[in-house]
Scaffold this motif. Structure first.
Motif, PDB file in Angstrom:
ATOM      1  N   ASP A  23       0.827  -1.213   0.000  1.00 45.73           N
ATOM      2  CA  ASP A  23       0.000   0.000   0.000  1.00 45.73           C
ATOM      3  C   ASP A  23       0.860   1.260   0.000  1.00 45.73           C
ATOM      4  O   ASP A  23       0.338   2.364   0.040  1.00 45.73           O
ATOM      5  CB  ASP A  23      -0.916   0.015   1.232  1.00 45.73           C
ATOM      6  CG  ASP A  23      -1.985   1.096   1.138  1.00 45.73           C
ATOM      7  OD1 ASP A  23      -2.760   1.082   0.166  1.00 45.73           O
ATOM      8  OD2 ASP A  23      -2.043   1.956   2.049  1.00 45.73           O
ATOM      9  N   GLY A  24       2.186   1.109  -0.088  1.00 46.52           N
ATOM     10  CA  GLY A  24       3.091   2.240   0.047  1.00 46.52           C
ATOM     11  C   GLY A  24       3.263   3.046  -1.228  1.00 46.52           C
ATOM     12  O   GLY A  24       2.698   2.737  -2.282  1.00 46.52           O
ATOM     13  N   THR A  25       4.087   4.091  -1.128  1.00 48.85           N
ATOM     14  CA  THR A  25       4.343   4.995  -2.251  1.00 48.85           C
ATOM     15  C   THR A  25       4.869   4.245  -3.468  1.00 48.85           C
ATOM     16  O   THR A  25       4.466   4.517  -4.601  1.00 48.85           O
ATOM     17  CB  THR A  25       5.352   6.073  -1.829  1.00 48.85           C
ATOM     18  OG1 THR A  25       4.807   6.826  -0.734  1.00 48.85           O
ATOM     19  CG2 THR A  25       5.666   7.014  -2.977  1.00 48.85           C
ATOM     20  N   ILE A  26       5.777   3.310  -3.244  1.00 46.91           N
ATOM     21  CA  ILE A  26       6.296   2.492  -4.339  1.00 46.91           C
ATOM     22  C   ILE A  26       5.500   1.201  -4.468  1.00 46.91           C
ATOM     23  O   ILE A  26       5.340   0.666  -5.567  1.00 46.91           O
ATOM     24  CB  ILE A  26       7.793   2.191  -4.121  1.00 46.91           C
ATOM     25  CG1 ILE A  26       8.596   3.498  -4.035  1.00 46.91           C
ATOM     26  CG2 ILE A  26       8.348   1.312  -5.241  1.00 46.91           C
ATOM     27  CD1 ILE A  26      10.069   3.294  -3.746  1.00 46.91           C
ATOM     28  N   GLY A  27       4.956   0.712  -3.360  1.00 43.68           N
ATOM     29  CA  GLY A  27       4.271  -0.573  -3.370  1.00 43.68           C
ATOM     30  C   GLY A  27       3.091  -0.630  -4.310  1.00 43.68           C
ATOM     31  O   GLY A  27       2.937  -1.596  -5.079  1.00 43.68           O
ATOM     32  N   ARG A  28       2.214   0.373  -4.273  1.00 42.19           N
ATOM     33  CA  ARG A  28       1.041   0.337  -5.156  1.00 42.19           C
ATOM     34  C   ARG A  28       1.436   0.364  -6.637  1.00 42.19           C
ATOM     35  O   ARG A  28       0.915  -0.436  -7.431  1.00 42.19           O
ATOM     36  CB  ARG A  28       0.085   1.482  -4.827  1.00 42.19           C
ATOM     37  CG  ARG A  28      -0.794   1.176  -3.637  1.00 42.19           C
ATOM     38  CD  ARG A  28      -1.976   2.100  -3.501  1.00 42.19           C
ATOM     39  NE  ARG A  28      -2.886   1.580  -2.490  1.00 42.19           N
ATOM     40  CZ  ARG A  28      -3.862   0.710  -2.733  1.00 42.19           C
ATOM     41  NH1 ARG A  28      -4.071   0.292  -3.968  1.00 42.19           N
ATOM     42  NH2 ARG A  28      -4.631   0.281  -1.763  1.00 42.19           N
ATOM     43  N   VAL A  30       4.200  -0.742  -7.902  1.00 40.85           N
ATOM     44  CA  VAL A  30       4.821  -2.039  -8.192  1.00 40.85           C
ATOM     45  C   VAL A  30       3.749  -3.088  -8.460  1.00 40.85           C
ATOM     46  O   VAL A  30       3.852  -3.878  -9.409  1.00 40.85           O
ATOM     47  CB  VAL A  30       5.749  -2.478  -7.043  1.00 40.85           C
ATOM     48  CG1 VAL A  30       6.064  -3.972  -7.134  1.00 40.85           C
ATOM     49  CG2 VAL A  30       7.044  -1.675  -7.064  1.00 40.85           C
ATOM     50  N   VAL A  31       2.716  -3.126  -7.625  1.00 42.71           N
ATOM     51  CA  VAL A  31       1.628  -4.080  -7.851  1.00 42.71           C
ATOM     52  C   VAL A  31       1.026  -3.878  -9.238  1.00 42.71           C
ATOM     53  O   VAL A  31       0.816  -4.843  -9.995  1.00 42.71           O
ATOM     54  CB  VAL A  31       0.549  -3.943  -6.758  1.00 42.71           C
ATOM     55  CG1 VAL A  31      -0.700  -4.754  -7.129  1.00 42.71           C
ATOM     56  CG2 VAL A  31       1.093  -4.390  -5.408  1.00 42.71           C
ATOM     57  N   GLU A  32       0.763  -2.639  -9.603  1.00 42.91           N
ATOM     58  CA  GLU A  32       0.170  -2.362 -10.915  1.00 42.91           C
ATOM     59  C   GLU A  32       1.110  -2.776 -12.048  1.00 42.91           C
ATOM     60  O   GLU A  32       0.673  -3.335 -13.065  1.00 42.91           O
ATOM     61  CB  GLU A  32      -0.167  -0.874 -11.034  1.00 42.91           C
ATOM     62  CG  GLU A  32      -1.286  -0.413 -10.119  1.00 42.91           C
ATOM     63  CD  GLU A  32      -2.599  -1.139 -10.415  1.00 42.91           C
ATOM     64  OE1 GLU A  32      -2.910  -1.375 -11.607  1.00 42.91           O
ATOM     65  OE2 GLU A  32      -3.317  -1.484  -9.455  1.00 42.91           O
ATOM     66  N   ALA A  33       2.406  -2.507 -11.892  1.00 50.79           N
ATOM     67  CA  ALA A  33       3.373  -2.859 -12.940  1.00 50.79           C
ATOM     68  C   ALA A  33       3.461  -4.367 -13.115  1.00 50.79           C
ATOM     69  O   ALA A  33       3.557  -4.874 -14.251  1.00 50.79           O
ATOM     70  CB  ALA A  33       4.742  -2.287 -12.591  1.00 50.79           C
ATOM     71  N   LEU A  34       3.427  -5.111 -12.020  1.00 52.64           N
ATOM     72  CA  LEU A  34       3.471  -6.565 -12.115  1.00 52.64           C
ATOM     73  C   LEU A  34       2.218  -7.109 -12.798  1.00 52.64           C
ATOM     74  O   LEU A  34       2.300  -7.989 -13.669  1.00 52.64           O
ATOM     75  CB  LEU A  34       3.611  -7.171 -10.725  1.00 52.64           C
ATOM     76  CG  LEU A  34       4.958  -6.943 -10.027  1.00 52.64           C
ATOM     77  CD1 LEU A  34       4.876  -7.395  -8.571  1.00 52.64           C
ATOM     78  CD2 LEU A  34       6.080  -7.670 -10.748  1.00 52.64           C
ATOM     79  N   LEU A  35       1.054  -6.597 -12.421  1.00 49.90           N
ATOM     80  CA  LEU A  35      -0.187  -7.044 -13.043  1.00 49.90           C
ATOM     81  C   LEU A  35      -0.186  -6.728 -14.540  1.00 49.90           C
ATOM     82  O   LEU A  35      -0.611  -7.549 -15.363  1.00 49.90           O
ATOM     83  CB  LEU A  35      -1.389  -6.396 -12.364  1.00 49.90           C
ATOM     84  CG  LEU A  35      -1.641  -6.815 -10.910  1.00 49.90           C
ATOM     85  CD1 LEU A  35      -2.771  -5.986 -10.309  1.00 49.90           C
ATOM     86  CD2 LEU A  35      -1.958  -8.307 -10.806  1.00 49.90           C
ATOM     87  N   LEU A  44       0.724  -7.691   0.539  1.00 46.95           N
ATOM     88  CA  LEU A  44       0.710  -7.661   2.003  1.00 46.95           C
ATOM     89  C   LEU A  44       1.019  -6.245   2.465  1.00 46.95           C
ATOM     90  O   LEU A  44       1.958  -5.618   1.982  1.00 46.95           O
ATOM     91  CB  LEU A  44       1.747  -8.637   2.563  1.00 46.95           C
ATOM     92  CG  LEU A  44       1.786  -8.864   4.082  1.00 46.95           C
ATOM     93  CD1 LEU A  44       2.360 -10.242   4.401  1.00 46.95           C
ATOM     94  CD2 LEU A  44       2.618  -7.797   4.802  1.00 46.95           C
ATOM     95  N   SER A  45       0.217  -5.742   3.380  1.00 43.90           N
ATOM     96  CA  SER A  45       0.448  -4.414   3.932  1.00 43.90           C
ATOM     97  C   SER A  45      -0.085  -4.364   5.358  1.00 43.90           C
ATOM     98  O   SER A  45      -1.022  -5.093   5.710  1.00 43.90           O
ATOM     99  CB  SER A  45      -0.252  -3.345   3.085  1.00 43.90           C
ATOM    100  OG  SER A  45      -0.025  -2.047   3.614  1.00 43.90           O
ATOM    101  N   LEU A  81       9.075  -4.356   0.302  1.00 42.71           N
ATOM    102  CA  LEU A  81       9.090  -2.901   0.434  1.00 42.71           C
ATOM    103  C   LEU A  81       8.626  -2.439   1.803  1.00 42.71           C
ATOM    104  O   LEU A  81       8.743  -1.254   2.124  1.00 42.71           O
ATOM    105  CB  LEU A  81       8.188  -2.270  -0.638  1.00 42.71           C
ATOM    106  CG  LEU A  81       8.496  -2.639  -2.092  1.00 42.71           C
ATOM    107  CD1 LEU A  81       7.390  -2.141  -3.010  1.00 42.71           C
ATOM    108  CD2 LEU A  81       9.838  -2.081  -2.523  1.00 42.71           C
ATOM    109  N   ALA A  82       8.092  -3.344   2.614  1.00 39.32           N
ATOM    110  CA  ALA A  82       7.540  -2.954   3.915  1.00 39.32           C
ATOM    111  C   ALA A  82       8.645  -2.408   4.813  1.00 39.32           C
ATOM    112  O   ALA A  82       9.684  -3.039   4.996  1.00 39.32           O
ATOM    113  CB  ALA A  82       6.875  -4.152   4.579  1.00 39.32           C
TER     114      ALA A  82
END
Length: 303
Positions: A23-28, A30-35, A44-45, A81-82
């Protein structure tokens, strides 16, 4: 004692990635880029500001072994990234113990589960000088992965220890670990707004000399993460990332004359060239920054 998982060749492209700090600044992003890349994501957040598009979602602490074991099911790679991202966001113990225990837990359990690739978020602060309370400047410019350490805050120390944990995990489990030393990472409009505010903040301008006035566009950060997951490499690699130019309008050499005259200068930095050596990332990942704020004074870049 758990048996060591058999070593398998690193995946060319992972099928499922566990992203902590999702859910972080880079985390969200990253999730979108992987998808977008066609990779399934387990997210996980500790908390969520909005729903995640990952098909598997876990809420809790990345240092929780039971939770991480469940989240690792079917994952063949991890993006960790957590973290508590600043020394002022908790007590020294909370920051150091929270960050290092999460990294150890994720890498140890990933290795135990047979995961063969992990990208972890380190920081340009990992060598300690930027947040040091004493009157220090870096030993030399350009900054690189071997810059001498001088730790004085729990966050920077935790990031440095995370890198050592990555080396341990590679030795213990054979997992390939890429620790990315991120500077300030935002989208370009946010970075331009931050750069504009710097003009009226000489104290911040001086503080940022310790990290070479570095920044990184989000798109370039995501590119480094994806390359870290997919490049056919093995081992443990700590890689410093930065854009080719700085956040500041003034020429870099003049800034260094003003704010870091005692630091060794190992080369010249024409125009707004960032005094950051990213050659290791280029060599290991084939990565070079593609986005920059722009330089009305000089458009030259580092070699």
């Amino acid at each position: 004692m758990t048996d060591i998982a058999p070593v398998k060749p690193p995946p060319v492209k992972p099928t499922r990635v566990l992203v902590t700090g999702a859910d972080g600044t880079i985390g969200r992003p990253v999730v979108e880029a992987l998808l977008t890349a066609g990779i399934s994501v387990t997210a996980l957040s500790a908390a969520w500001s909005a729903p995640s598009r990952a098909d598997r979602v876990f809420t809790g602490d990345a240092a929780d072994e039971s939770l991480v074991r469940r989240a690792l099911k079917d994952a063949d790679a991890v993006v960790h990234l957590a973290a508590i991202p600043h020394p002022g966001l908790g007590t020294a113990r909370e920051v150091f113990v929270g960050n290092t225990s999460a990294t150890f837990t994720v890498l140890n359990l990933a290795g135990e589960a047979g995961v063969r690739r992990a990208v972890i978020a380190s920081s340009i602060n990992a060598f300690g000088v930027p947040f040091n309370r004493h009157d220090l400047t870096p030993a030399y410019y350009p900054l690189d992965e071997l810059s001498p350490v001088a730790h004085d805050d729990a966050y920077s120390l935790s990031k440095w220890v995370d890198e050592q944990t990555g080396a341990w995990a590679h030795s213990r489990w054979g997992i390939t670990v890429i620790a990315l030393r991120f500077p300030l990472v935002r989208n370009l409009p946010e970075l331009r707004a931050f750069a504009a505010r710097l003009r009226d903040n000489p104290d911040e301008l001086e503080r940022l000399a310790r990290e070479g006035w570095a920044y990184l566009a989000m798109a370039d950060a995501l590119d480094a993460v994806l390359r870290g997951l997919t490049r056919p490499i093995t081992g443990m690699h700590t890689l410093l990332l930065a854009a080719a130019d700085t956040l500041v309008q003034e020429p870099t050499d003049l800034l260094l004359d003003r704010f870091a005259p005692a630091s060794e200068r190992r080369r010249d930095f024409p125009g707004r060239t960032a005094p950051i050596d990213t050659s290791a990332a280029r060599r290991v990942l084939g990565w070079t920054p593609q986005h920059r704020l722009g330089d009305p004074i000089c458009l030259e870049t580092s070699a």
